[in-house]
Structures are given as structure tokens and as C-alpha cells.
Scaffold this motif. Structure first.
Motif, mmCIF file in Angstrom:
data_model
loop_
_atom_site.group_PDB
_atom_site.id
_atom_site.type_symbol
_atom_site.label_atom_id
_atom_site.label_comp_id
_atom_site.label_asym_id
_atom_site.label_seq_id
_atom_site.Cartn_x
_atom_site.Cartn_y
_atom_site.Cartn_z
ATOM 1 N N GLY A 1 1.051 -1.291 -0.159
ATOM 2 C CA GLY A 1 -0.123 0.163 0.013
ATOM 3 C C GLY A 1 0.611 1.162 -0.204
ATOM 4 N N SER A 2 1.963 1.425 -0.016
ATOM 5 C CA SER A 2 2.631 2.487 -0.394
ATOM 6 C C SER A 2 2.911 3.102 -0.930
ATOM 7 C CB SER A 2 4.908 1.876 -0.044
ATOM 8 O OG SER A 2 4.800 0.795 -1.044
ATOM 9 N N VAL A 3 2.114 2.745 -2.781
ATOM 10 C CA VAL A 3 2.201 3.436 -3.798
ATOM 11 C C VAL A 3 1.041 4.901 -3.609
ATOM 12 C CG1 VAL A 3 2.760 1.384 -5.019
ATOM 13 C CG2 VAL A 3 0.092 1.859 -4.836
ATOM 14 N N ASP A 4 0.419 4.316 -2.444
ATOM 15 C CA ASP A 4 -0.566 5.733 -1.704
ATOM 16 C C ASP A 4 0.260 6.980 -1.461
ATOM 17 O OD1 ASP A 4 -3.192 4.064 -2.522
ATOM 18 O OD2 ASP A 4 -2.939 3.551 -0.389
ATOM 19 N N VAL A 5 1.210 6.373 -0.564
ATOM 20 C CA VAL A 5 2.022 7.638 -0.392
ATOM 21 C C VAL A 5 2.713 8.395 -1.240
ATOM 22 C CG1 VAL A 5 4.207 7.864 0.757
ATOM 23 C CG2 VAL A 5 2.455 6.548 1.465
ATOM 24 N N LEU A 6 3.042 7.583 -2.588
ATOM 25 C CA LEU A 6 3.451 7.681 -3.919
ATOM 26 C C LEU A 6 2.884 8.638 -4.558
ATOM 27 C CD1 LEU A 6 6.165 8.189 -5.769
ATOM 28 C CD2 LEU A 6 4.867 6.062 -6.766
ATOM 29 N N PHE A 7 1.111 8.203 -4.493
ATOM 30 C CA PHE A 7 0.031 9.401 -5.346
ATOM 31 C C PHE A 7 -0.200 10.626 -4.898
ATOM 32 C CE2 PHE A 7 -4.284 10.339 -6.631
ATOM 33 C CZ PHE A 7 -4.688 10.422 -7.065
ATOM 34 N N PRO B 1 11.925 7.445 -0.109
ATOM 35 C CA PRO B 1 12.278 5.946 0.072
ATOM 36 C C PRO B 1 11.765 5.233 -1.862
ATOM 37 C CG PRO B 1 10.833 6.766 1.940
ATOM 38 C CD PRO B 1 11.159 7.849 1.121
ATOM 39 N N PHE B 2 11.140 6.008 -2.253
ATOM 40 C CA PHE B 2 10.853 5.858 -3.502
ATOM 41 C C PHE B 2 12.432 5.303 -4.239
ATOM 42 C CE2 PHE B 2 6.217 5.081 -2.543
ATOM 43 C CZ PHE B 2 6.656 4.095 -3.294
ATOM 44 N N MET B 3 12.923 6.284 -4.123
ATOM 45 C CA MET B 3 14.168 7.271 -4.754
ATOM 46 C C MET B 3 14.947 5.882 -4.899
ATOM 47 S SD MET B 3 14.136 10.694 -4.705
ATOM 48 C CE MET B 3 12.646 11.792 -5.172
ATOM 49 N N LEU C 1 12.447 -2.260 2.518
ATOM 50 C CA LEU C 1 12.524 -1.445 3.425
ATOM 51 C C LEU C 1 10.956 0.037 3.723
ATOM 52 C CD1 LEU C 1 16.479 -0.812 3.503
ATOM 53 C CD2 LEU C 1 15.467 -2.136 5.296
ATOM 54 N N VAL C 2 10.986 0.138 2.194
ATOM 55 C CA VAL C 2 10.395 1.239 1.983
ATOM 56 C C VAL C 2 8.798 0.731 2.327
ATOM 57 C CG1 VAL C 2 8.407 2.027 0.168
ATOM 58 C CG2 VAL C 2 11.359 2.191 -0.211
ATOM 59 N N ALA C 3 8.104 0.017 3.072
ATOM 60 C CA ALA C 3 7.313 -1.252 3.533
ATOM 61 C C ALA C 3 7.219 -0.808 5.003
ATOM 62 C CB ALA C 3 6.856 -2.528 2.907
ATOM 63 N N ILE C 4 8.396 -1.423 5.096
ATOM 64 C CA ILE C 4 9.135 -0.921 7.028
ATOM 65 C C ILE C 4 8.662 0.583 7.989
ATOM 66 C CG2 ILE C 4 10.241 -1.275 8.531
ATOM 67 C CD1 ILE C 4 11.020 -3.710 7.391
ATOM 68 N N PHE C 5 9.718 1.457 6.362
ATOM 69 C CA PHE C 5 9.314 2.788 6.348
ATOM 70 C C PHE C 5 8.180 3.494 6.301
ATOM 71 C CE2 PHE C 5 9.494 6.906 5.447
ATOM 72 C CZ PHE C 5 10.776 7.859 6.305
ATOM 73 N N TYR C 6 7.276 3.398 5.713
ATOM 74 C CA TYR C 6 5.795 3.362 5.273
ATOM 75 C C TYR C 6 4.292 2.532 6.457
ATOM 76 C CZ TYR C 6 7.191 6.578 1.391
ATOM 77 O OH TYR C 6 7.677 6.978 0.476
ATOM 78 N N LYS C 7 5.343 2.171 7.150
ATOM 79 C CA LYS C 7 4.672 1.039 8.462
ATOM 80 C C LYS C 7 3.248 0.250 7.881
ATOM 81 C CE LYS C 7 6.139 4.578 11.916
ATOM 82 N NZ LYS C 7 5.142 5.267 12.974
ATOM 83 N N ARG C 8 3.647 -1.041 6.792
ATOM 84 C CA ARG C 8 2.737 -1.052 5.563
ATOM 85 C C ARG C 8 2.978 -2.494 5.517
ATOM 86 N NH1 ARG C 8 -0.335 2.558 3.009
ATOM 87 N NH2 ARG C 8 -0.463 4.858 3.773
ATOM 88 N N ALA C 9 4.567 -2.491 6.525
ATOM 89 C CA ALA C 9 4.746 -3.972 6.372
ATOM 90 C C ALA C 9 3.954 -5.683 7.123
ATOM 91 C CB ALA C 9 6.474 -4.108 6.364
#
Length: 435
Positions: free
Chosen positions: A78-84, A229-231, A261-269
């Protein structure tokens, strides 16, 4: 011309089986097993087993399941929501902002998934209804989604580029890097089309007041920081290759680590999310690997009959200008990929195209990169492009006819890009040449 009869039988059987709706890998297995038994008898199954074993143990193919897993983790976390939201904020208060946002997102998602159909269906289901409710033109929205999603096979990390590089014995790193400049060029041309269309007809986008009211809150710096994080994931994949630190196989592994690591960073893991990602990746990877193994044996059978040599002798004996031959070779995927899967075409065509590319003196990086673009164009060409039907099926209220009309400007953009790459090969070869 016995080799031509052999080719017709082999490809006729393959396309006929695919037309029944069975999976591509089953079609390849049936044709391979039948051809081996007819041509060599039971003794030929030893070659069958060796070919499959050699294909499945090739180190270059490790990149395939790793890139699939990376995309699955990023999507399912679900981290793509942050990207959007971040991209939406960064684009700012410009007329037709969400067109640009969707183009950027489709480009990013296409690079992560490598599948134009998947991206167009996902955005058609989730983003397009939202854009229509905000006053955006459904036709223009569909055009932007198709254009961005169609960059999937081009912009790295591209699964199709990895498959072609492995089968055609071309540098995988070179093919991946070669897609960067063409991908950026096509994105810029699409952006220019968006702004020119809005200037011609301002009604296809909401008013300035409405655009300003719907601009996400927060600072641009905050949005940029949330995208770091995406970069980081992009750097872990392409940065490692371009700096010469890692091979494509190694960078695929670092890309998976970056996605985790991105999933963990965004607390979605979560354990459930990782299990679903692994399960889906294993199923898709196993199917692709079986197809590749079957394709390797298929190419051996074609060579065994003398069809590969016969086709090369016939094509070179026509005395046609290399540019004319190039155009013919590019029209074939443009037409066939309206009907069959891109991977299926690659696996059928690479064994035949590879000796022709060498015989005609084409730069392999340049040739295969343009072929990748043509594979995508076939998928968005009416009346049979299956990417068009995927978008129509996913987007409620969007008719097939409207999707067809939306595809025409996208086709023009891609064809202009191909012409530019033919006229100026450095667009494709410059970046791989300096790395």
C-alpha cells in the motif's frame, strides 16, 4: 523450401493452441513434446530434459523472480498511496494537474510491474473514476493511462528486456539502460500532447479554482521527502547498475531489499503481506520460467530442422535494403501482439530474429529496444489490442469505442518516437555506450 513448411507447422500449432485459450506455457510444452517425439523419437527426451535443466539453472534468469517480488511488495504494502499523494502535491497548481500525475504514476508503476495490461487495469479501476468525478475528460484520462502504462516494457527494470537479453544473448544491463532515454522522450511527448490539448480545449480539465481547492495540503518539501524511499528503491536497482557496483542479478536482489525497507518505513509491512507477495511471485515466476525453458527447446528444434538457417538465407537473398527489412521485422510484432501475449511473441520470435539481426548488421541493443516498443504498440492498437480491452473492462462506464478513440493519439506519439529512434539511433545507444 522444407524449412518454410516446418515453420508454418510449428507456428501454426502454437498460435492454434493459444487461440483455444490455454496458457502459453502449456502450448509450448505440447508443441515441444510432440515435435521431439515425431522428429527424434523417445531418445529426444534426453535433449528435452537437458535443455530444460540448462535453462532453469541460468544465473541471468534469477532477475525475473526478484523483480516480480519487488513489484509485488511495493504494490501490496500500500506504499504506492504515499507516492500518489506526494506526486500530486509536487506537480502543483497547474491546469490539468492530475493528467500529469497519472502519467508519472503509470510510468513508475509500469517500470515496477513490467506489464502494460496490469497498470492500465489498475489505474482504470482506481484512478479514472476519481478523475471523471473531478471534471477531467474520460477520453484524455484514458489516453494518458494508456501512454504511461505502455512504457512498462521500455523503462527499467523491464521484465521483457531481461527475457530478450537472456534469449538473444545481448547485454541485459545494456538493454535496461537503453530504455531510459526513449522512455523519457515518450513521456515528454505525452506531456506536450496533454498541455497542447488543454490549451486547445480548456474544458477537458477542471477550472483553476477547482484545481487549487483539490491540491493536497502540505509543503512540496514534505512531499519530496516522502518520496525519498521510492527514490532509494530506484537507486538500489538502476543506480547500482549504472555505477558499475552490481550486475542486473545483484541489483534485482538489492531492489527487493529496498522494497522491504520501504514497506517497513511506511509502516505497511506485515507477515500476511509478505506471504501474499511471495506466493504471487512464486506462481508467476514459475510460469514464466517454464515458458522460457520451453522456448529454449523450441529454438533448438527450429535450428535442428534447418529452418533458422533457411530463413536467414531467404531474407538476405531477397536483396532488400536493410531499412526495408527492418520495417518488415517491426511490422510483424506490431500486428501479432494485437492477438497474443508479448512474452509469447518474444519466445517465438527471438530464435528467428536473432540470426537475422546479425546477418543484416543491426546494432542488437538498438534493434531489440525498438522491438520492445513495437510489442507495446501492438497491445494498444485497435481493434484487437488487448491492453485496450483491459482498460475498458476495468473502468466502469468507459466503452470500448471511447478507449479506441483514446488510443489514436498514443499510437501517434509512439510512432513518432520510433521514427526518431530510427533516424537518430543515438537516442537508444548513447547511454549504454557511456556506461
Amino acid at each position: 523450401m522444407e524449412w518454410s513448411v516446418t515453420l508454418l507447422i510449428f507456428f501454426g500449432a502454437l498460435i492454434g493452441l493459444m487461440a483455444t485459450g490455454i496458457n502459453v506455457f502449456i502450448a509450448f510444452l505440447v508443441v515441444n513434446l510432440s515435435a521431439t517425439m515425431i522428429m527424434m523419437g523417445p531418445r529426444g527426451f534426453g535433449m528435452f530434459a537437458n535443455s530444460v535443466g540448462d535453462s532453469l539453472t541460468t544465473m541471468g534468469f534469477v532477475t525475473i523472480p526478484l523483480f516480480i517480488l519487488m513489484g509485488e511488495i511495493l504494490f501490496r504494502s500500500g506504499s504506492v498511496d504515499v507516492l500518489f499523494n506526494s506526486v500530486n502535491r509536487l506537480v502543483g497548481k497547474i491546469k490539468g494537474r492530475l493528467y500529469v500525475v497519472v502519467l508519472l504514476l503509470a510510468t513508475i508503476f509500469g517500470a515496477l510491474s513490467g506489464a502494460a495490461v496490469a497498470v492500465s487495469a489498475m489505474l482504470g479501476r482506481s484512478v479514472l473514476p476519481n478523475m471523471e468525478s473531478r471534471g477531467y475528460s474520460s477520453k484524455m484520462s484514458a489516453s494518458v493511462i494508456l501512454a504511461g502504462a505502455s512504457l512498462a516494457p521500455i523503462i527499467p527494470p523491464s521484465l521483457l528486456a531481461i527475457i530478450i537479453g537472456s534469449l538473444a544473448d545481448v547485454s541485459i544491463a545494456g538493454l535496461l539502460i537503453a530504455g531510459i532515454v526513449p522512455g523519457i522522450m515518450i513521456s515528454c511527448l505525452t506531456g506536450a500532447y496533454i498541455f497542447l490539448s488543454i490549451r486547445k480545449d480548456p474544458g477537458i480539465a477542471p477550472s483553476d479554482a477547482q484545481e487549487e481547492a483539490e491540491t493536497p495540503s502540505g509543503s512540496g518539501l514534505g512531499a519530496l521527502l516522502r518520496m525519498i524511499p521510492f527514490m532509494f528503491v530506484i537507486f538500489m536497482v538502476m543506480g547500482m547498475i549504472m555505477l558499475g557496483i552490481a550486475t542486473p542479478t545483484e541489483s534485482a536482489a538489492t531492489g527487493v531489499l529496498g522494497a522491504i525497507l520501504v514497506a517497513i518505513f511506511y509502516k505497511r509491512a506485515s507477515v500476511k503481506m509478505f506471504n501474499h507477495s511471495l506466493s504471487s511471485s512464486v506462481k508467476l515466476s514459475a510460469m514464466i520460467m517454464i515458458i522460457i525453458a520451453s522456448s529454449s527447446l523450441f529454438s533448438q528444434l527450429v535450428s535442428f530442422t534447418g529452418a533458422s538457417r533457411g530463413l536467414v538465407d531467404w531474407a538476405t537473398g531477397l536483396g532488400l535494403d536493410p531499412l526495408v527489412m527492418f520495417i518488415i521485422l517491426m511490422i510483424i510484432p506490431l500486428i501479432l501482439c494485437m492477438f497474443i501475449d508479448q512474452i509469447a511473441f518474444i519466445l517465438m520470435a527471438v530464435p528467428l530474429y536473432q540470426p537475422l539481426v546479425a546477418a543484416l548488421g543491426f546494432d542488437p541493443i538498438w534493434f531489440w529496444t525498438i522491438l520492445l516498443i513495437n510489442l507495446t504498440v501492438g497491445g494498444i492498437t485497435p481493434p484487437f489490442g488487448y491492453t485496450l480491452f483491459a482498460l475498458s473492462a476495468a473502468a466502469p462506464g468507459l466503452t470500448v469505442g471511447r478507449v479506441f478513440r483514446a488510443s489514436f493519439p498514443v499510437l501517434l506519439i509512439f510512432l513518432i518516437s520510433v521514427v526518431l529512434m530510427i533516424m537518430f539511433p543515438a537516442i537508444v545507444t548513447w547511454l549504454p555506450g557511456i556506461i
